[in-house]
Scaffold this motif. Structure first.
Motif, mmCIF file in Angstrom:
data_model
loop_
_atom_site.group_PDB
_atom_site.id
_atom_site.type_symbol
_atom_site.label_atom_id
_atom_site.label_comp_id
_atom_site.label_asym_id
_atom_site.label_seq_id
_atom_site.Cartn_x
_atom_site.Cartn_y
_atom_site.Cartn_z
ATOM 1 N N LEU A 170 16.475 -5.227 -9.085
ATOM 2 C CA LEU A 170 17.069 -4.246 -8.031
ATOM 3 C C LEU A 170 18.507 -4.028 -9.077
ATOM 4 O O LEU A 170 18.924 -2.260 -8.905
ATOM 5 N N VAL A 216 19.193 2.248 -2.361
ATOM 6 C CA VAL A 216 18.220 2.175 -1.450
ATOM 7 C C VAL A 216 17.239 3.674 -1.081
ATOM 8 O O VAL A 216 15.932 3.503 -1.362
ATOM 9 N N PHE A 255 15.032 4.508 -4.042
ATOM 10 C CA PHE A 255 14.482 3.426 -4.474
ATOM 11 C C PHE A 255 13.142 3.406 -3.508
ATOM 12 O O PHE A 255 11.939 3.401 -4.454
ATOM 13 N N VAL A 256 13.095 3.487 -2.311
ATOM 14 C CA VAL A 256 11.856 3.538 -1.278
ATOM 15 C C VAL A 256 11.389 4.749 -1.111
ATOM 16 O O VAL A 256 9.952 5.100 -1.173
ATOM 17 N N ASN A 283 9.193 4.304 -5.078
ATOM 18 C CA ASN A 283 8.817 3.377 -5.009
ATOM 19 C C ASN A 283 9.710 2.135 -6.460
ATOM 20 O O ASN A 283 8.903 2.359 -7.632
ATOM 21 N N VAL A 303 9.568 -2.003 -5.493
ATOM 22 C CA VAL A 303 10.167 -2.079 -4.130
ATOM 23 C C VAL A 303 9.270 -1.693 -3.084
ATOM 24 O O VAL A 303 8.285 -2.308 -2.364
ATOM 25 N N LEU A 351 9.405 -4.434 0.420
ATOM 26 C CA LEU A 351 9.334 -3.983 1.028
ATOM 27 C C LEU A 351 9.449 -4.546 2.755
ATOM 28 O O LEU A 351 7.520 -4.407 2.304
ATOM 29 N N PHE A 402 14.617 -5.188 3.816
ATOM 30 C CA PHE A 402 13.594 -6.007 2.033
ATOM 31 C C PHE A 402 13.479 -7.344 2.383
ATOM 32 O O PHE A 402 14.113 -8.299 2.464
#
Length: 299
Positions: free
Chosen positions: A121, A128, A131-132, A135, A143, A147, A187
């Motif tokens: 990361l 975040v 990222f979520v 992916n 991720v 996750l 995470f």
């Protein structure tokens, strides 16, 4: 569509006709019809509950992997600030991360807590929430590997928790509901030594510095890697290294990066990307897919 708000109904910052170019890495593009920066979770929920469901809605992180078109973004753009940027240790291997927290903050907090496995990361210039949604991944991690679950505020204002399996992760894609805003995520890494974690972060940083045009106005990786191919190699083999269009250029350092060399419009950048896709198709038969998100209206 005409869109008006009662400014007294929110506790955060609500700005009409807000320029988005300063907020994205390309430093190009139009305005948001409205930009909302909620004070806290309750402020965001209240705002969305009161928002007409017909109004377009988009969440904006660091704007690192995005082209904002020159005609601007209709409706409301939501940007999470400091209230959503906290990262805390839950247990020996788990972090609770706010949707507005950067990859650098998450990885450095993990290092200090002796949590390995999230070093990648450090190399992704985003938040975040981004990222979520996408992916996000790099240097062998993504991720979906770390996750546990995430809290999202739906378009209706309802707060729900979605597990990893609920997001239907594939390469650089999730099935996060349309209009949903990721406000936090958990995470899970593994136990590690801070010095070893820092060494891995340093290795990743050095690799990025050596191979990517980090000090330029760019949007990160432009195209997804097709199955069995490296996007940069296809672009290079199509003769596109250094190719220019208006103020936009294909990076000579890394051909899967587009650059704003100074005064590029978003149209220059997007048109250059489409020209690269056309040339790659002609030379290799491969259809490159955009990884960069393109939002808003053409002028």
């Amino acid at each position: 569509m005409t869109l008006t708000f009662d400014q007294t109904a929110v506790r955060g910052k609500l700005t009409a006709n807000a320029p988005l170019a300063p907020l994205v890495w390309f430093k190009a593009g139009g305005h948001a019809q409205w930009l909302f920066e909620p004070k806290d979770l309750a402020d965001l929920q209240d705002f969305l509950r009161a928002l007409d469901p017909a109004v377009p809605l988009m969440a904006l992180g660091l704007g690192s992997n995005m082209i904002v078109r020159d005609g601007g973004v209709p409706g409301v753009v939501i940007r999470l600030g400091k209230a959503f940027a906290k990262v805390t240790k839950v247990d020996d291997v788990t972090l609770d991360c706010g949707g507005g927290a950067s990859g650098i903050l998450v990885s450095s907090t993990a290092r200090d807590a002796g949590i390995a496995g999230v070093e990648f990361l450090r190399s992704i210039p985003g938040t975040v929430g981004g990222f979520v949604r996408m992916n996000g991944g790099a240097y062998g991690g993504e991720v979906k590997d770390i996750l546990i679950d995430c809290d999202v505020v739906l378009r209706s204002g309802e707060l729900v928790t979605l597990g990893n399996a609920d997001l239907g992760y594939t390469y650089r894609h999730s099935q996060l509901p349309e209009g949903a805003v990721v406000v936090s995520a958990r995470f899970k890494g593994r136990t590690g030594e801070p010095a070893a974690i820092q060494a891995e972060m340093d290795r990743i940083s050095a690799a990025r510095e050596a191979s990517q045009p980090l000090r330029s106005k760019t949007g990160g990786s432009t195209f997804k890697n097709p199955e069995g191919h490296a996007a940069w190699k296809l672009v290079d083999e199509a003769g596109c290294r250094g190719l220019t269009l208006g103020g936009a250029q294909v990076s000579e350092k890394h051909t899967n990066f587009l650059l704003n060399t100074g005064e590029a419009t978003s149209e220059d950048i997007e048109n250059l990307g489409d020209e690269v896709r056309r040339r790659v198709k002609d030379t290799s038969g491969v259809d490159l897919e955009w990884e960069i998100q393109r939002v808003g209206k053409r002028p």
